[in-house]
Scaffold this active site. Structure first.
Site, PDB file in Angstrom:
ATOM      1  N   ASN A 102       8.277   0.299   9.019  1.00  0.00           N
ATOM      2  CA  ASN A 102       8.145   0.779   7.733  1.00  0.00           C
ATOM      3  C   ASN A 102       6.603   0.619   7.500  1.00  0.00           C
ATOM      4  O   ASN A 102       6.025  -0.229   7.209  1.00  0.00           O
ATOM      5  CB  ASN A 102       9.022   0.086   6.849  1.00  0.00           C
ATOM      6  CG  ASN A 102       8.705   0.492   5.157  1.00  0.00           C
ATOM      7  OD1 ASN A 102       8.085   1.301   5.004  1.00  0.00           O
ATOM      8  ND2 ASN A 102       9.458  -0.403   4.309  1.00  0.00           N
TER       9      ASN A 102
ATOM     10  N   LYS B 189       4.898   1.852   4.990  1.00  0.00           N
ATOM     11  CA  LYS B 189       4.784   1.600   3.616  1.00  0.00           C
ATOM     12  C   LYS B 189       3.681   2.795   3.266  1.00  0.00           C
ATOM     13  O   LYS B 189       3.380   3.833   3.821  1.00  0.00           O
ATOM     14  CB  LYS B 189       4.331   0.105   3.324  1.00  0.00           C
ATOM     15  CG  LYS B 189       5.553  -0.775   3.748  1.00  0.00           C
ATOM     16  CD  LYS B 189       5.759  -2.272   3.039  1.00  0.00           C
ATOM     17  CE  LYS B 189       6.746  -2.777   3.496  1.00  0.00           C
ATOM     18  NZ  LYS B 189       6.917  -3.914   3.180  1.00  0.00           N
TER      19      LYS B 189
ATOM     20  N   HIS C 279      14.764   1.027  -0.799  1.00  0.00           N
ATOM     21  CA  HIS C 279      13.726  -0.201  -0.762  1.00  0.00           C
ATOM     22  C   HIS C 279      13.648  -1.046  -1.722  1.00  0.00           C
ATOM     23  O   HIS C 279      13.450  -0.777  -2.664  1.00  0.00           O
ATOM     24  CB  HIS C 279      12.584   0.205   0.063  1.00  0.00           C
ATOM     25  CG  HIS C 279      11.814  -0.865   0.941  1.00  0.00           C
ATOM     26  ND1 HIS C 279      10.991  -1.591   0.055  1.00  0.00           N
ATOM     27  CD2 HIS C 279      11.843  -1.146   2.143  1.00  0.00           C
ATOM     28  CE1 HIS C 279      10.611  -2.514   0.970  1.00  0.00           C
ATOM     29  NE2 HIS C 279      11.052  -2.269   2.128  1.00  0.00           N
TER      30      HIS C 279
ATOM     31  N   GLU D  70      10.843  -2.520  -2.763  1.00  0.00           N
ATOM     32  CA  GLU D  70       9.756  -2.150  -3.601  1.00  0.00           C
ATOM     33  C   GLU D  70       9.987  -1.250  -4.369  1.00  0.00           C
ATOM     34  O   GLU D  70       9.437  -1.105  -5.423  1.00  0.00           O
ATOM     35  CB  GLU D  70       8.536  -1.922  -2.475  1.00  0.00           C
ATOM     36  CG  GLU D  70       8.180  -3.227  -1.816  1.00  0.00           C
ATOM     37  CD  GLU D  70       7.789  -2.903  -0.386  1.00  0.00           C
ATOM     38  OE1 GLU D  70       7.211  -1.896   0.016  1.00  0.00           O
ATOM     39  OE2 GLU D  70       7.469  -3.953   0.444  1.00  0.00           O
TER      40      GLU D  70
ATOM     41  N   GLU E 245      17.536  -6.587   3.690  1.00  0.00           N
ATOM     42  CA  GLU E 245      16.301  -7.543   3.463  1.00  0.00           C
ATOM     43  C   GLU E 245      16.229  -8.121   2.292  1.00  0.00           C
ATOM     44  O   GLU E 245      16.053  -7.849   1.088  1.00  0.00           O
ATOM     45  CB  GLU E 245      15.309  -6.114   3.289  1.00  0.00           C
ATOM     46  CG  GLU E 245      15.291  -5.239   4.258  1.00  0.00           C
ATOM     47  CD  GLU E 245      13.908  -4.615   4.403  1.00  0.00           C
ATOM     48  OE1 GLU E 245      13.020  -4.712   5.582  1.00  0.00           O
ATOM     49  OE2 GLU E 245      13.576  -3.565   3.335  1.00  0.00           O
TER      50      GLU E 245
ATOM     51  N   GLY F 291       7.679  -9.209   3.347  1.00  0.00           N
ATOM     52  CA  GLY F 291       6.068  -9.233   3.141  1.00  0.00           C
ATOM     53  C   GLY F 291       5.529 -10.734   2.855  1.00  0.00           C
ATOM     54  O   GLY F 291       4.657 -10.937   2.333  1.00  0.00           O
TER      55      GLY F 291
ATOM     56  N   SER G 280       9.707  -9.968   7.082  1.00  0.00           N
ATOM     57  CA  SER G 280       8.814 -10.792   8.287  1.00  0.00           C
ATOM     58  C   SER G 280       9.293 -11.021   9.499  1.00  0.00           C
ATOM     59  O   SER G 280       9.134 -12.145  10.012  1.00  0.00           O
ATOM     60  CB  SER G 280       8.744 -12.225   7.389  1.00  0.00           C
ATOM     61  OG  SER G 280       8.213 -12.208   5.911  1.00  0.00           O
TER      62      SER G 280
HETATM   63  P1  PGA Z   1       7.740  -7.080   6.166  1.00  0.00           P
HETATM   64  O1  PGA Z   1       8.595  -5.566   5.498  1.00  0.00           O
HETATM   65  O2  PGA Z   1       8.113  -6.969   8.038  1.00  0.00           O
HETATM   66  O3  PGA Z   1       6.392  -6.813   5.975  1.00  0.00           O
HETATM   67  O4  PGA Z   1       8.438  -8.189   5.543  1.00  0.00           O
HETATM   68  C1  PGA Z   1       9.767  -5.326   5.726  1.00  0.00           C
HETATM   69  C2  PGA Z   1      10.051  -4.079   4.678  1.00  0.00           C
HETATM   70  O5  PGA Z   1       9.606  -3.887   3.714  1.00  0.00           O
HETATM   71  O6  PGA Z   1      10.905  -3.247   5.153  1.00  0.00           O
END
Ligand code: PGA
Length: 253
Positions: free
Chosen positions: A8, A10, A94, A96, A166, A172, A213
């Site tokens: 991803n 982003k 997602h 976010e 997640e 993140g 992560s």
């Molecule tokens: P990350 O993000 O690996 O940076 O924690 C995962 C995601 O947002 O799908």
């Protein structure tokens, strides 16, 4: 069965950088039984599709889609439009987007149905927040997200739906979920799906992946857990060195 590694990207890579990451990393070699799917920002999709075209390598997905097929919805992108240019997957709900854009479970459900109607494989993202985990609500939260996200969705034929667990506190943050805790959450998700569709259909049509992560150092520990079919990776998929190390580590597992 293949292991799913989804990147991803982003809102982080330019179109040129995305195409380069796709051709030089995701498609650099045959990663055996890994199914690699990259999710670039909308403006990079065409370049990434060109970079991956014809190669036996990564598939490409959108990071979101709208629930209507067409019309006066300025700024939105339909699932059919993603399908038209060659996308195979789309991320839905997602964390976010749930957080910054206030996407609700009802919106997520509409989007998931639109994705399937267009012939895309949806990747339904779910997961509890830090406060919800601390309050002991994590199981209820993810069960609710699964049930509401899949409300009224029938599966059959070659349908595949992917659920990405997640936990919001792990996305993140560098604070990855313990693999055993991730396994427990995946088992709960699979139970919720089995309650809706029966265990046979659940096993046949759903695959579950972990996100939050994940990097080259911990991917093997997730893939080793029963019921975890792969990972949705943000940060570690956005630089050539970390992404290729991650793919190598996953392929070696
Ligand atoms: P990350 O993000 O690996 O940076 O924690 C995962 C995601 O947002 O799908």
């Amino acid at each position: 069965m293949s292991k799913l590694i989804f990147g991803n990207w982003k809102m982080n890579l330019s179109a040129a950088a995305s195409a380069e990451m796709a051709s030089k990393v995701a498609c650099a070699k045959d990663y055996g039984d890994l199914e690699v799917v990259v999710f670039p920002t909308f403006t990079a999709l065409s370049d990434v599709l060109k970079a991956t075209g014809g190669a036996p390598c990564a598939k490409v997905g959108g990071q979101d889609c709208f629930w209507e097929t067409r019309g006066a919805y300025t700024g939105e992108v339909s699932a059919a439009q993603l399908k038209e240019i060659g996308c195979s997957h789309v991320l839905i709900g997602h964390s976010e987007r749930r957080r910054h854009l206030h996407e609700t479970d009802a919106m997520v459900n509409h989007k998931l149905k639109a994705a399937r109607a267009a012939g895309l494989t949806p990747v339904l993202c779910i997961g509890e927040s830090d406060d919800e985990r601390r309050a002991g609500l994590w199981a209820a939260v993810i069960e609710g997200q699964v049930t509401k996200g899949l409300a009224g969705v029938n599966v059959g034929g070659n349908d595949q739906i992917i659920i990405a667990y997640e936990p919001v506190w792990a996305v993140g943050t560098g604070r990855a979920c313990e693999p055993e805790a991730a396994r427990e959450a995946h088992a709960l998700v699979m139970n919720s799906i089995a309650e809706i569709y029966g265990p046979e259909v659940a096993r046949q049509h759903f695959r579950l992946i972990y996100g939050g992560s994940v990097d080259a150092t911990n991917i093997a520990s997730y893939l080793a857990e029963e019921g975890i079919d792969g990972a949705l990776v943000g940060g570690a998929s956005q630089q050539a060195a970390t992404f290729s190390a991650l793919l190598e580590a996953a392929a070696a597992k």
